[in-house]
Write a protein that holds these residues in place. Structure first.
Motif, PDB file in Angstrom:
ATOM      1  N   ALA A 154      19.503 -22.102  53.493  1.00 59.56           N
ATOM      2  CA  ALA A 154      19.429 -23.517  53.847  1.00 59.56           C
ATOM      3  C   ALA A 154      18.874 -24.390  52.727  1.00 59.56           C
ATOM      4  O   ALA A 154      19.367 -25.494  52.491  1.00 59.56           O
ATOM      5  CB  ALA A 154      18.571 -23.684  55.107  1.00 59.56           C
ATOM      6  N   LEU A 155      17.864 -23.899  52.017  1.00 62.62           N
ATOM      7  CA  LEU A 155      17.203 -24.735  51.014  1.00 62.62           C
ATOM      8  C   LEU A 155      17.732 -24.531  49.598  1.00 62.62           C
ATOM      9  O   LEU A 155      17.257 -25.161  48.664  1.00 62.62           O
ATOM     10  CB  LEU A 155      15.692 -24.472  51.031  1.00 62.62           C
ATOM     11  CG  LEU A 155      14.968 -24.868  52.312  1.00 62.62           C
ATOM     12  CD1 LEU A 155      13.491 -24.539  52.209  1.00 62.62           C
ATOM     13  CD2 LEU A 155      15.161 -26.354  52.609  1.00 62.62           C
ATOM     14  N   THR A 173      10.784 -20.330  52.285  1.00 66.04           N
ATOM     15  CA  THR A 173       9.901 -21.254  51.580  1.00 66.04           C
ATOM     16  C   THR A 173       8.747 -20.525  50.899  1.00 66.04           C
ATOM     17  O   THR A 173       8.155 -21.034  49.952  1.00 66.04           O
ATOM     18  CB  THR A 173       9.316 -22.291  52.558  1.00 66.04           C
ATOM     19  OG1 THR A 173       8.639 -21.623  53.623  1.00 66.04           O
ATOM     20  CG2 THR A 173      10.425 -23.170  53.118  1.00 66.04           C
ATOM     21  N   GLN A 184      18.461 -30.764  48.943  1.00 63.48           N
ATOM     22  CA  GLN A 184      17.798 -30.402  50.186  1.00 63.48           C
ATOM     23  C   GLN A 184      16.393 -30.996  50.296  1.00 63.48           C
ATOM     24  O   GLN A 184      15.627 -30.609  51.184  1.00 63.48           O
ATOM     25  CB  GLN A 184      17.725 -28.874  50.323  1.00 63.48           C
ATOM     26  CG  GLN A 184      19.072 -28.189  50.420  1.00 63.48           C
ATOM     27  CD  GLN A 184      19.875 -28.699  51.603  1.00 63.48           C
ATOM     28  OE1 GLN A 184      19.346 -28.892  52.699  1.00 63.48           O
ATOM     29  NE2 GLN A 184      21.172 -28.932  51.388  1.00 63.48           N
ATOM     30  N   PRO A 186      15.449 -33.936  51.458  1.00 67.08           N
ATOM     31  CA  PRO A 186      15.202 -34.505  52.795  1.00 67.08           C
ATOM     32  C   PRO A 186      14.849 -33.435  53.832  1.00 67.08           C
ATOM     33  O   PRO A 186      13.989 -33.645  54.692  1.00 67.08           O
ATOM     34  CB  PRO A 186      16.517 -35.204  53.135  1.00 67.08           C
ATOM     35  CG  PRO A 186      17.120 -35.531  51.804  1.00 67.08           C
ATOM     36  CD  PRO A 186      16.762 -34.381  50.922  1.00 67.08           C
ATOM     37  N   ARG A 187      15.512 -32.275  53.751  1.00 66.46           N
ATOM     38  CA  ARG A 187      15.201 -31.197  54.692  1.00 66.46           C
ATOM     39  C   ARG A 187      13.770 -30.689  54.476  1.00 66.46           C
ATOM     40  O   ARG A 187      13.049 -30.405  55.439  1.00 66.46           O
ATOM     41  CB  ARG A 187      16.207 -30.054  54.525  1.00 66.46           C
ATOM     42  CG  ARG A 187      15.984 -28.895  55.497  1.00 66.46           C
ATOM     43  CD  ARG A 187      16.930 -27.754  55.174  1.00 66.46           C
ATOM     44  NE  ARG A 187      18.301 -28.130  55.445  1.00 66.46           N
ATOM     45  CZ  ARG A 187      18.897 -27.964  56.621  1.00 66.46           C
ATOM     46  NH1 ARG A 187      18.218 -27.455  57.642  1.00 66.46           N
ATOM     47  NH2 ARG A 187      20.146 -28.317  56.789  1.00 66.46           N
ATOM     48  N   ILE A 188      13.356 -30.577  53.187  1.00 67.66           N
ATOM     49  CA  ILE A 188      11.996 -30.135  52.891  1.00 67.66           C
ATOM     50  C   ILE A 188      10.984 -31.136  53.429  1.00 67.66           C
ATOM     51  O   ILE A 188       9.951 -30.759  54.004  1.00 67.66           O
ATOM     52  CB  ILE A 188      11.816 -29.933  51.374  1.00 67.66           C
ATOM     53  CG1 ILE A 188      12.706 -28.781  50.877  1.00 67.66           C
ATOM     54  CG2 ILE A 188      10.357 -29.663  51.023  1.00 67.66           C
ATOM     55  CD1 ILE A 188      12.683 -28.587  49.385  1.00 67.66           C
ATOM     56  N   GLU A 189      11.270 -32.439  53.286  1.00 63.12           N
ATOM     57  CA  GLU A 189      10.375 -33.471  53.818  1.00 63.12           C
ATOM     58  C   GLU A 189      10.285 -33.371  55.343  1.00 63.12           C
ATOM     59  O   GLU A 189       9.199 -33.508  55.923  1.00 63.12           O
ATOM     60  CB  GLU A 189      10.869 -34.862  53.406  1.00 63.12           C
ATOM     61  CG  GLU A 189      10.842 -35.125  51.910  1.00 63.12           C
ATOM     62  CD  GLU A 189       9.430 -35.223  51.356  1.00 63.12           C
ATOM     63  OE1 GLU A 189       8.467 -35.265  52.153  1.00 63.12           O
ATOM     64  OE2 GLU A 189       9.276 -35.243  50.128  1.00 63.12           O
ATOM     65  N   GLU A 190      11.407 -33.122  55.986  1.00 64.56           N
ATOM     66  CA  GLU A 190      11.425 -32.990  57.440  1.00 64.56           C
ATOM     67  C   GLU A 190      10.599 -31.782  57.886  1.00 64.56           C
ATOM     68  O   GLU A 190       9.812 -31.857  58.841  1.00 64.56           O
ATOM     69  CB  GLU A 190      12.868 -32.857  57.925  1.00 64.56           C
ATOM     70  CG  GLU A 190      13.001 -32.705  59.443  1.00 64.56           C
ATOM     71  CD  GLU A 190      14.453 -32.497  59.868  1.00 64.56           C
ATOM     72  OE1 GLU A 190      14.657 -32.191  61.060  1.00 64.56           O
ATOM     73  OE2 GLU A 190      15.362 -32.627  59.012  1.00 64.56           O
ATOM     74  N   MET A 191      10.768 -30.650  57.193  1.00 59.00           N
ATOM     75  CA  MET A 191      10.011 -29.443  57.527  1.00 59.00           C
ATOM     76  C   MET A 191       8.518 -29.649  57.293  1.00 59.00           C
ATOM     77  O   MET A 191       7.674 -29.168  58.072  1.00 59.00           O
ATOM     78  CB  MET A 191      10.524 -28.262  56.692  1.00 59.00           C
ATOM     79  CG  MET A 191      11.951 -27.855  57.010  1.00 59.00           C
ATOM     80  SD  MET A 191      12.609 -26.622  55.844  1.00 59.00           S
ATOM     81  CE  MET A 191      11.573 -25.212  56.241  1.00 59.00           C
ATOM     82  N   ASN A 194       7.098 -31.819  60.099  1.00 56.20           N
ATOM     83  CA  ASN A 194       7.003 -31.026  61.331  1.00 56.20           C
ATOM     84  C   ASN A 194       5.807 -30.079  61.281  1.00 56.20           C
ATOM     85  O   ASN A 194       5.062 -29.945  62.268  1.00 56.20           O
ATOM     86  CB  ASN A 194       8.300 -30.240  61.524  1.00 56.20           C
ATOM     87  CG  ASN A 194       8.276 -29.391  62.771  1.00 56.20           C
ATOM     88  OD1 ASN A 194       7.873 -28.235  62.733  1.00 56.20           O
ATOM     89  ND2 ASN A 194       8.730 -29.952  63.897  1.00 56.20           N
ATOM     90  N   ARG A 225       8.920 -28.670  47.102  1.00 61.10           N
ATOM     91  CA  ARG A 225       9.244 -30.074  46.821  1.00 61.10           C
ATOM     92  C   ARG A 225       9.046 -30.376  45.340  1.00 61.10           C
ATOM     93  O   ARG A 225       9.878 -31.039  44.715  1.00 61.10           O
ATOM     94  CB  ARG A 225       8.360 -30.989  47.669  1.00 61.10           C
ATOM     95  CG  ARG A 225       8.655 -32.476  47.460  1.00 61.10           C
ATOM     96  CD  ARG A 225       7.862 -33.323  48.420  1.00 61.10           C
ATOM     97  NE  ARG A 225       6.426 -33.087  48.280  1.00 61.10           N
ATOM     98  CZ  ARG A 225       5.518 -33.476  49.164  1.00 61.10           C
ATOM     99  NH1 ARG A 225       5.880 -34.091  50.263  1.00 61.10           N
ATOM    100  NH2 ARG A 225       4.250 -33.233  48.943  1.00 61.10           N
TER     101      ARG A 225
END
Length: 238
Positions: A154-155, A173, A184, A186-191, A194, A225
């Motif tokens: 995914a990342l 990660t 990716q 934005p996905r790291i920021e979302e994770m 969360n 990141r």
């Protein structure tokens, strides 16, 4: 006093005068000086070598050839490398931490180094079991290609070596073999957001085990990141 066995050289005590050495050491090279024996110093060995060279009439470009004890260390290294000893093994024997230092010791041309290395490789191949040189089977190629297909995560991409297990149980990660895809971010920021929200809840409810796990996850997410941002700042190679 018992007689000394034939072929045995009596060790001589010598104090090391170098700044890096502050202990007595043993030396096998000694000379009789009056009623006592003393270790040969570097200057004495140098003088003896040059006396021998002068007696033999050794000359180079019309000039007398001179030697130092250190020259024989270089001659020793040159002989080793020229006869096929790998450079890194010669470096270990000489106590060198840098291969470039060992290369400076060898009075050989690059083509001679290459020839010596090729000779070493051929000798190794001749002693290698034949089974290691056989062509890969269809099943083995399929397994290898499957490994490459499973690199996409995914990342980004998993750069885990072929044949090695996933030590983080797909918690990518935390894995040093993850190469993050900058797209990716934005996905790291979302994770990250969360995990931070879950950390607040875990602290409020005193879930200490969960707190420790989430703090560890956040540390890795923030590093990922940073990795992605550095890739964005690095110009692409052609």
């Amino acid at each position: 006093m018992p007689s000394k066995p034939a072929g045995v050289i009596r060790g001589q005590a010598r104090f090391c005068l170098r700044a890096s050495c502050s202990a007595w050491s043993a030396s096998g090279f000694a000379r009789r000086l009056g009623a006592r024996r003393e270790v040969l110093s570097a200057s004495v060995v140098r003088r003896l070598l040059n006396d021998v060279a002068a007696s033999a009439g050794l000359r180079d470009a019309g000039q007398p050839v001179t030697f130092t004890p250190h020259d024989f260390r270089r001659l020793f290294t040159t002989e080793l490398v020229s006869t096929g000893l790998p450079l890194h093994i010669a470096a270990t024997l000489l106590g060198h931490l840098n291969l470039d230092t060992t290369r400076g010791y060898t009075a050989v041309f690059p083509e001679e180094v290459v020839a010596a290395h090729q000779h070493f490789i051929e000798r190794r191949r001749s002693t290698r079991p034949f089974a290691e040189l056989r062509p890969a089977t269809g099943e083995e190629w399929t397994e290898f290609e499957s490994h490459l297909l499973l690199r996409k995560v995914a990342l980004g991409e998993c750069h885990r070596p072929y044949g090695s297990p996933c030590v983080h149980e797909h918690a990518c990660t935390r894995c040093r073999f993850l190469r993050v895809d900058p797209s990716q971010l934005p996905r790291i920021e979302e994770m990250t957001s969360n995990a931070e929200a879950r950390l607040v809840e875990a602290k409020d409810r005193a879930w200490l085990g969960e707190v420790a796990a989430l703090e560890e996850s956040l540390r890795h997410l923030r590093q990922r990141r940073v990795d992605a941002e550095q890739q964005l700042q690095t110009p692409a190679r052609n």
